[in-house]
Write a protein that holds these residues in place. Structure first.
Motif, PDB file in Angstrom:
ATOM      1  N   SER A  43       0.839  -1.201   0.000  1.00 16.30           N
ATOM      2  CA  SER A  43       0.000   0.000   0.000  1.00 16.30           C
ATOM      3  C   SER A  43       0.874   1.252   0.000  1.00 16.30           C
ATOM      4  N   PRO A  44       0.493   2.256  -0.763  1.00 18.33           N
ATOM      5  CA  PRO A  44       1.288   3.494  -0.789  1.00 18.33           C
ATOM      6  C   PRO A  44       1.141   4.256   0.520  1.00 18.33           C
ATOM      7  N   PRO A  45       2.152   4.999   0.912  1.00 17.00           N
ATOM      8  CA  PRO A  45       2.029   5.853   2.091  1.00 17.00           C
ATOM      9  C   PRO A  45       0.845   6.813   1.941  1.00 17.00           C
ATOM     10  N   THR A  46       0.165   7.086   3.028  1.00 12.72           N
ATOM     11  CA  THR A  46      -1.006   7.955   3.002  1.00 12.72           C
ATOM     12  C   THR A  46      -0.602   9.404   2.768  1.00 12.72           C
ATOM     13  N   VAL A  47      -1.284  10.027   1.826  1.00 10.41           N
ATOM     14  CA  VAL A  47      -1.051  11.439   1.515  1.00 10.41           C
ATOM     15  C   VAL A  47      -2.401  12.127   1.393  1.00 10.41           C
ATOM     16  N   ASP A  48      -2.569  13.274   2.053  1.00 10.40           N
ATOM     17  CA  ASP A  48      -3.787  14.072   1.956  1.00 10.40           C
ATOM     18  C   ASP A  48      -3.602  15.067   0.818  1.00 10.40           C
ATOM     19  N   PHE A  49      -4.076  14.691  -0.380  1.00 13.74           N
ATOM     20  CA  PHE A  49      -3.819  15.527  -1.543  1.00 13.74           C
ATOM     21  C   PHE A  49      -4.609  16.834  -1.536  1.00 13.74           C
ATOM     22  N   GLY A  50      -5.507  17.001  -0.582  1.00 14.62           N
ATOM     23  CA  GLY A  50      -6.140  18.302  -0.417  1.00 14.62           C
ATOM     24  C   GLY A  50      -5.190  19.313   0.181  1.00 14.62           C
ATOM     25  N   GLU A  51      -4.203  18.818   0.959  1.00 13.87           N
ATOM     26  CA  GLU A  51      -3.252  19.692   1.646  1.00 13.87           C
ATOM     27  C   GLU A  51      -1.799  19.385   1.305  1.00 13.87           C
ATOM     28  N   GLU A  52      -1.566  18.250   0.622  1.00 17.41           N
ATOM     29  CA  GLU A  52      -0.191  17.806   0.420  1.00 17.41           C
ATOM     30  C   GLU A  52       0.062  17.398  -1.029  1.00 17.41           C
ATOM     31  N   MET A  53       1.324  17.155  -1.321  1.00 14.78           N
ATOM     32  CA  MET A  53       1.733  16.685  -2.643  1.00 14.78           C
ATOM     33  C   MET A  53       2.931  15.765  -2.482  1.00 14.78           C
ATOM     34  N   VAL A  54       3.212  15.003  -3.542  1.00 12.37           N
ATOM     35  CA  VAL A  54       4.370  14.105  -3.565  1.00 12.37           C
ATOM     36  C   VAL A  54       5.286  14.530  -4.707  1.00 12.37           C
ATOM     37  N   ILE A  55       6.572  14.572  -4.422  1.00 17.93           N
ATOM     38  CA  ILE A  55       7.570  14.884  -5.444  1.00 17.93           C
ATOM     39  C   ILE A  55       8.578  13.745  -5.484  1.00 17.93           C
ATOM     40  N   VAL A  56       8.884  13.292  -6.689  1.00 16.78           N
ATOM     41  CA  VAL A  56       9.867  12.224  -6.866  1.00 16.78           C
ATOM     42  C   VAL A  56      11.088  12.805  -7.563  1.00 16.78           C
ATOM     43  N   GLY A  57      12.210  12.783  -6.867  1.00 13.29           N
ATOM     44  CA  GLY A  57      13.460  13.210  -7.476  1.00 13.29           C
ATOM     45  C   GLY A  57      14.097  12.047  -8.210  1.00 13.29           C
ATOM     46  N   ALA A  58      14.437  12.252  -9.482  1.00 11.23           N
ATOM     47  CA  ALA A  58      15.063  11.210 -10.292  1.00 11.23           C
ATOM     48  C   ALA A  58      15.898  11.862 -11.381  1.00 11.23           C
ATOM     49  N   VAL A  59      16.934  11.164 -11.833  1.00  8.30           N
ATOM     50  CA  VAL A  59      17.822  11.713 -12.854  1.00  8.30           C
ATOM     51  C   VAL A  59      18.048  10.733 -14.001  1.00  8.30           C
ATOM     52  N   GLY A  60      17.323   9.605 -13.978  1.00  4.75           N
ATOM     53  CA  GLY A  60      17.469   8.636 -15.049  1.00  4.75           C
ATOM     54  C   GLY A  60      18.436   7.523 -14.698  1.00  4.75           C
ATOM     55  N   ILE A  61      18.764   6.700 -15.679  1.00  2.00           N
ATOM     56  CA  ILE A  61      19.625   5.530 -15.476  1.00  2.00           C
ATOM     57  C   ILE A  61      21.071   5.963 -15.313  1.00  2.00           C
ATOM     58  N   ARG A  62      21.718   5.423 -14.291  1.00  2.00           N
ATOM     59  CA  ARG A  62      23.137   5.662 -14.063  1.00  2.00           C
ATOM     60  C   ARG A  62      23.869   4.325 -14.167  1.00  2.00           C
ATOM     61  N   SER A  63      25.116   4.362 -14.653  1.00  2.00           N
ATOM     62  CA  SER A  63      25.828   3.123 -14.991  1.00  2.00           C
ATOM     63  C   SER A  63      26.846   2.702 -13.947  1.00  2.00           C
ATOM     64  N   GLU A  64      27.056   3.526 -12.882  1.00  2.00           N
ATOM     65  CA  GLU A  64      28.012   3.163 -11.849  1.00  2.00           C
ATOM     66  C   GLU A  64      27.367   3.248 -10.480  1.00  2.00           C
ATOM     67  N   ALA A  65      27.746   2.331  -9.587  1.00  2.00           N
ATOM     68  CA  ALA A  65      27.213   2.332  -8.226  1.00  2.00           C
ATOM     69  C   ALA A  65      27.674   3.590  -7.486  1.00  2.00           C
ATOM     70  N   GLY A  66      26.888   3.984  -6.512  1.00  6.66           N
ATOM     71  CA  GLY A  66      27.285   5.114  -5.677  1.00  6.66           C
ATOM     72  C   GLY A  66      26.541   6.393  -5.956  1.00  6.66           C
TER      73      GLY A  66
END
Length: 322
Positions: free
Chosen positions: A235-258
């Motif tokens: 189940s996804p974490p509960t979010v009250d979208f009347g008062e809140e939002m979700v942001i996902v930070g991502a930069v795409g595929i990376r080829s090295e660990a770390g």
């Protein structure tokens, strides 16, 4: 350099036969530590005191110092940051000794006065910053702490309005002097201007294979993303979208660990919201293993005005193993 040598000579002349300095010959904290902790309430567009910025400046008498900062929302840590003295720590030792002298002896700045009791622990409400300022004395094996309510964070702290007693302004001034002599007068917090946010999930790889950051402003799109990210049985974490939002930070595929991604600031700007995202990569001379992965950072924050835009990704090199 001359001042450092004079201070060292003074310390040696005060030493006893066993090489230790009698407490009565030293100012309190001359050999020890200064520590200032600020708990700053943060709010979103419509949520009062929804989160918190915590800042802890620790300064040793030998000169070394660190600043720990963290931002949180709903009791969830959003992000944290650590800074430390650049270069030789001894370069800051003379400034430490000078400040200790002021806090012990200079009229208007001294903290060891009857008008500034140490047993005060005020409630600072939903908008006041709680400031705790401590001086530790290693020779005496004692520590004095003053807790007061002030306005602002470490970067824009002011003695004006400090309370609950009139002498509380001295605690604010002491913190400002410690800040200026370590971080510098132009110090800016890593989270300056940000609304609070908390981390819902963070890691080195998401099955969604996101190529860019994204914001979710409604429950259906959030649940659909979470199914792809964590699987339909979770189940996804509960979010009250009347008062809140979700942001996902991502930069795409990376080829090295770390490689890692972190949302650093969520800023309300003139037209909408601007989110800053950092990509942390292994520094020079690191040898990360080859690994295809999609690092991510998922946060929840108080809802801010649309559109939700993203600044150019900033790259931050970190030491190996961090």
């Amino acid at each position: 350099l001359v001042l450092v040598l004079e201070l060292a000579a003074g310390s040696l002349s005060a030493c006893g036969d066993d090489g230790t300095a009698p407490p009565g010959t030293l100012r309190f904290g001359q050999l020890g530590q200064i520590r200032a902790e600020l708990m700053v309430p943060l709010r979103g567009a419509s949520t009062l005191a929804a989160g918190q910025l915590r800042q802890v400046l620790t300064w040793e008498s030998g000169g070394s110092w660190t600043l720990e900062e963290s931002i949180s929302y709903r009791g969830l840590l959003g992000d944290d940051e650590l800074r430390h003295n650049p270069g030789n720590a001894a370069l800051f030792a003379a400034d430490y000794a000078s400040l200790i002298t002021q806090l012990n002896e200079v009229q208007g700045l001294e903290l060891f006065i009857d008008e500034l009791p140490r047993d005060t622990d005020p409630q600072c409400g939903q908008t006041g910053t709680r400031l705790s300022f401590s001086i530790r004395d290693d020779i005496r094996e004692e520590e004095y702490t003053w807790i007061r309510c002030v306005s602002g964070s470490l970067g824009n702290l002011t003695p004006v309005g400090a309370g609950p007693d009139p002498s509380a302004s001295r605690v604010a001034l002491a913190t400002m002097l410690a800040r200026d002599r370590t971080l510098g007068e132009d110090f800016v917090s890593a989270y300056a201007g940000s609304v609070p946010f908390g981390t819902l999930d963070r890691g080195e790889d998401t099955p969604t294979r996101l190529s860019a950051p994204v914001a979710f402003l409604d429950e259906s799109s959030w649940e659909s993303f979470w199914d792809d990210h964590a699987g339909p049985r979770t189940s996804p974490p509960t979010v009250d979208f009347g008062e809140e939002m979700v942001i996902v930070g991502a930069v795409g595929i990376r080829s090295e660990a770390g490689n890692a991604v972190e949302v650093r600031r969520v800023l309300q700007v003139y037209e909408g919201t601007l989110t800053e995202i950092f990509e942390r990569v292994p520094g020079d001379f690191c040898s990360p293993a080859a690994q295809s992965h999609v690092p991510f950072h998922i946060i929840v924050a108080p809802r801010t005005p649309a559109p939700i835009r993203f600044a150019d990704i900033r790259v931050e090199r970190v030491p190996c193993g961090v």
